[in-house]
Design an enzyme around this catalytic site. Structure first.
Site, PDB file in Angstrom:
ATOM      1  N   PRO A   1     -32.180  36.794 -79.906  1.00 52.40           N
ATOM      2  CA  PRO A   1     -31.807  37.827 -80.890  1.00 52.40           C
ATOM      3  C   PRO A   1     -30.965  38.918 -80.239  1.00 52.40           C
ATOM      4  O   PRO A   1     -30.903  39.019 -79.004  1.00 52.40           O
ATOM      5  CB  PRO A   1     -33.156  38.386 -81.333  1.00 52.40           C
TER       6      PRO A   1
ATOM      7  N   SER B   1     -19.595  38.463 -82.957  1.00 53.71           N
ATOM      8  CA  SER B   1     -18.181  38.830 -82.870  1.00 53.71           C
ATOM      9  C   SER B   1     -17.295  37.611 -82.608  1.00 53.71           C
ATOM     10  O   SER B   1     -17.714  36.630 -81.987  1.00 53.71           O
ATOM     11  CB  SER B   1     -17.992  39.858 -81.753  1.00 53.71           C
TER      12      SER B   1
ATOM     13  N   GLU C   1     -20.301  31.681 -86.943  1.00 55.80           N
ATOM     14  CA  GLU C   1     -20.066  32.549 -88.099  1.00 55.80           C
ATOM     15  C   GLU C   1     -19.608  33.871 -87.516  1.00 55.80           C
ATOM     16  O   GLU C   1     -20.403  34.623 -86.952  1.00 55.80           O
ATOM     17  CB  GLU C   1     -21.363  32.656 -88.908  1.00 55.80           C
ATOM     18  N   LEU C   2     -18.293  34.109 -87.596  1.00 55.55           N
ATOM     19  CA  LEU C   2     -17.694  35.226 -86.851  1.00 55.55           C
ATOM     20  C   LEU C   2     -17.193  36.307 -87.801  1.00 55.55           C
ATOM     21  O   LEU C   2     -17.525  36.306 -88.975  1.00 55.55           O
ATOM     22  CB  LEU C   2     -16.567  34.680 -85.969  1.00 55.55           C
TER      23      LEU C   2
ATOM     24  N   CYS D   1     -20.463  41.206 -92.061  1.00 57.40           N
ATOM     25  CA  CYS D   1     -19.209  40.483 -91.825  1.00 57.40           C
ATOM     26  C   CYS D   1     -18.521  40.106 -93.130  1.00 57.40           C
ATOM     27  O   CYS D   1     -17.361  39.741 -93.123  1.00 57.40           O
ATOM     28  CB  CYS D   1     -19.451  39.267 -90.949  1.00 57.40           C
TER      29      CYS D   1
HETATM   30  P1  ADP Z   1     -21.606  42.638 -82.066  1.00 56.47           P
HETATM   31  O1  ADP Z   1     -20.303  43.189 -81.575  1.00 56.47           O
HETATM   32  O2  ADP Z   1     -21.695  42.518 -83.516  1.00 56.47           O
HETATM   33  O3  ADP Z   1     -22.806  43.229 -81.391  1.00 56.47           O
HETATM   34  P2  ADP Z   1     -21.779  40.357 -80.368  1.00 56.47           P
HETATM   35  O4  ADP Z   1     -20.992  39.115 -80.523  1.00 56.47           O
HETATM   36  O5  ADP Z   1     -21.545  41.189 -79.157  1.00 56.47           O
HETATM   37  O6  ADP Z   1     -21.556  41.119 -81.714  1.00 56.47           O
HETATM   38  O7  ADP Z   1     -23.332  40.056 -80.439  1.00 56.47           O
HETATM   39  C1  ADP Z   1     -23.910  39.066 -81.260  1.00 56.47           C
HETATM   40  C2  ADP Z   1     -24.951  38.338 -80.440  1.00 56.47           C
HETATM   41  O8  ADP Z   1     -24.296  37.703 -79.347  1.00 56.47           O
HETATM   42  C3  ADP Z   1     -26.020  39.238 -79.827  1.00 56.47           C
HETATM   43  O9  ADP Z   1     -27.251  38.533 -79.812  1.00 56.47           O
HETATM   44  C4  ADP Z   1     -25.508  39.428 -78.412  1.00 56.47           C
HETATM   45  O10 ADP Z   1     -26.532  39.729 -77.482  1.00 56.47           O
HETATM   46  C5  ADP Z   1     -24.930  38.068 -78.129  1.00 56.47           C
HETATM   47  N1  ADP Z   1     -23.926  38.023 -77.073  1.00 56.47           N
HETATM   48  C6  ADP Z   1     -23.107  38.998 -76.643  1.00 56.47           C
HETATM   49  N2  ADP Z   1     -22.339  38.548 -75.635  1.00 56.47           N
HETATM   50  C7  ADP Z   1     -22.673  37.253 -75.420  1.00 56.47           C
HETATM   51  C8  ADP Z   1     -22.254  36.224 -74.516  1.00 56.47           C
HETATM   52  N3  ADP Z   1     -21.300  36.446 -73.622  1.00 56.47           N
HETATM   53  N4  ADP Z   1     -22.850  35.015 -74.602  1.00 56.47           N
HETATM   54  C9  ADP Z   1     -23.812  34.785 -75.504  1.00 56.47           C
HETATM   55  N5  ADP Z   1     -24.258  35.701 -76.380  1.00 56.47           N
HETATM   56  C10 ADP Z   1     -23.700  36.917 -76.347  1.00 56.47           C
END
Ligand code: ADP
Length: 509
Positions: free
Chosen positions: A202, A256, A277-278, A311
């Site tokens: 999470p 993201s 789902e981005l 999103c």
């Molecule tokens: P936001 O900008 O909406 O926080 P993120 O993509 O950074 O979106 O985060 C969504 C999920 O992806 C979170 O659970 C975060 O901890 C995880 N996350 C962030 N960076 C990475 C990574 N390099 N590899 C895997 N999961 C990641």
């Protein structure tokens, strides 16, 4: 930054945390691996969970390492291969999901309170999310029994072509903070229905909701190791492990675009099943033929839900000349009336942004638009009297294409309005983006409705409707907004392999 918050001084972090633990036995301070509640193997390291409305510490969870994540993968693999899980029929799995659904329903108020405390989401919206998130558990409990195969007529005699669907194995689920529960149940519900086991990672901003929902899965009797939850504030190495581990057969990610692309790239070597789902950049088009009252209702719902942090939030409002002034005037009145505050207040409609990064992004986008001569007709400033992460609901008109507000997802309470002349121009501008998640338009002209619905380059279209997500409907995007669909009967596809069995040399006579 939190230390400077007056509210923290008043509340006191420990006081607030004890209150959380007091009011809900669902608040966990350990992660879930192989059916056990565990600490981080790195000297029991933890990280704090804070309430974005006031900065108060409301919980601490294990800051788990790659080794811990590996243990979770091992547990999920073992559970997948175990008799306790494999021998279950589709109906057995359906029944377990139904029990989970029932427990979530019984604890919906507690879950909603935890969600509001860690995400800042207004409590009514949190209750709405619990119901929405639980609808996926119910839906996939039902769908578990409908993972049908096929028997295809063979062109050759004495032969049968049998097609069956089998679970892929272990799936890693990475989820964001904006829907702390629903993004987990939308993935885990489908995975479990298919017969997979999962490791959930999470968001670091909202691990408490995830753990609370996982606790109810344990209470529902879902066997150990079938759902594991790894909490960490260092996601990258664990994400990398998910991509590289041969034992993880699929990855489902909501978050993201940047991280989605990274996971896509990194999982290429292992030819993983991947569902992404981005981010979106949703157009919201109001045509001259629209019912303006309905369009304003839809705009409010689509834009301001979760403080604009979804999103599928409308990101660019295109409004036709003939109704422009009326729409802007009515919308402005409604936005001015929004009640802002700590999401725990039952009449609050707009809470804080989730964290400092989000706050800087939203205020930076508005400043960028201001510098490019857009008109800020409402808001356009932080609300420091509410707290450090509050930003005023804002309306910006005459947004030029060069502004970040035009081309990127703001993920905040900012309405960006662009005027247009005719349908062709609106559709062209709406599609002028690399994203393609949701799109909305308001029109009472039937011919226009079909024309525009077909031409919008998005995965989901709201026609005269600003809130479109539902467990029964396929959620997902086109272009750089992702691959795969979640929810609906299609939501299971990412968790099953199709196997063809050729039955040969059959003696029929
Ligand atoms: P936001 O900008 O909406 O926080 P993120 O993509 O950074 O979106 O985060 C969504 C999920 O992806 C979170 O659970 C975060 O901890 C995880 N996350 C962030 N960076 C990475 C990574 N390099 N590899 C895997 N999961 C990641």
């Amino acid at each position: 930054m939190w230390r400077h918050l007056g509210v923290v001084a008043r509340t006191g972090s420990n006081v607030n945390f004890s209150r959380m633990r007091g009011f809900s036995a669902l608040v966990q301070d350990k992660a879930l691996v192989d059916g056990a509640w565990v600490d981080s193997s790195n000297s029991k390291a933890t990280f704090e969970v804070r309430n974005p409305a006031n900065g108060a510490v409301i919980g601490k969870v294990p800051n788990m390492t790659v080794e811990d994540a590996q243990k979770a993968i091992n547990a999920a693999k073992q559970a997948y291969e175990s008799k306790e899980w494999r021998s279950l029929t589709a109906k057995d799995r359906s029944n377990l999901l139904k029990k989970w659904h029932k427990l979530i329903e019984e604890h919906s108020q507690e879950i909603a309170e935890i969600m509001t405390a860690e995400s800042g989401k207004p409590i009514n919206e949190s209750k709405g999310e619990v119901a929405y998130g639980n609808a996926f558990v119910e839906w996939f409990a039902e769908e578990a029994r409908r993972v049908y195969g096929e028997i295809v007529p063979s062109a050759l005699p004495n032969r049968e072509i049998i097609v069956m669907k089998q679970p892929i194995g272990v799936a890693a689920l990475i989820t964001p903070w904006n829907f702390p529960m629903a993004m987990i149940t939308r993935k885990a519900g489908a995975a479990l229905a298919a017969g997979c086991t999962v490791v959930v990672k999470p968001s670091e901003d909202t691990p408490l909701t995830a753990l609370a929902v996982a606790k109810l899965a344990v209470d529902a009797g879902i066997p150990k190791g079938v759902i594991n939850v790894v909490t960490t504030n260092k996601a990258a190495p664990i994400g990398d492990l998910f991509c590289k581990s041969p034992d993880v057969r699929g990855i489902s990610f909501t978050g993201s675009t940047e991280v989605g692309k990274l996971l896509f790239r990194n999982s290429a070597d292992g030819i993983k099943r991947i569902c992404l789902e981005l981010g979106g950049n949703a157009p919201f088009i109001v045509f001259d033929s629209a019912n303006i009252e309905k369009a304003v209702d839809g705009a409010m719902a689509s834009k301001f839900r979760n403080c604009g942090q979804t999103c599928v939030s409308a990101n660019r409002f295109f409004v036709q000349d003939g109704v422009y002034d009326k729409f802007v005037e009515q919308l402005k009145k409604r936005v001015q009336a929004l009640k802002i505050g700590d999401g725990q207040g039952c009449d609050v409609q707009i809470g804080p942004l989730i964290n400092e990064m989000q706050f800087k992004k939203v205020s930076g986008f508005v400043e960028d638009a201001r510098s490019k001569k857009a008109n800020i007709i409402l808001g356009g400033k932080p609300l420091t009297d509410q707290g450090e992460l509050f930003y005023a609901p804002t309306i910006v008109t005459d947004v030029p294409p060069s502004a970040q507000l035009y081309s990127e997802e703001v993920f905040g309470p900012v309405v960006s309005i662009i005027r247009f002349r005719d349908e062709e121009e609106a559709v062209k501008k709406a599609n002028d983006t690399r994203r393609g998640l949701a799109g909305y338009f308001y029109s009472e002209n039937l011919q226009q409705v079909f024309r525009v619905a077909k031409r919008l380059e998005v995965g989901m279209v709201g026609v005269n409707e600003g809130i479109i997500s539902a467990a029964e409907a396929p959620f997902g995007g086109v272009k750089e907004s992702g691959v795969g669909r979640e929810g609906s009967k299609h939501g299971i596809d990412d968790y099953v392999d199709i196997k063809y069995i050729c039955m040969g040399n059959l003696k029929y006579d």
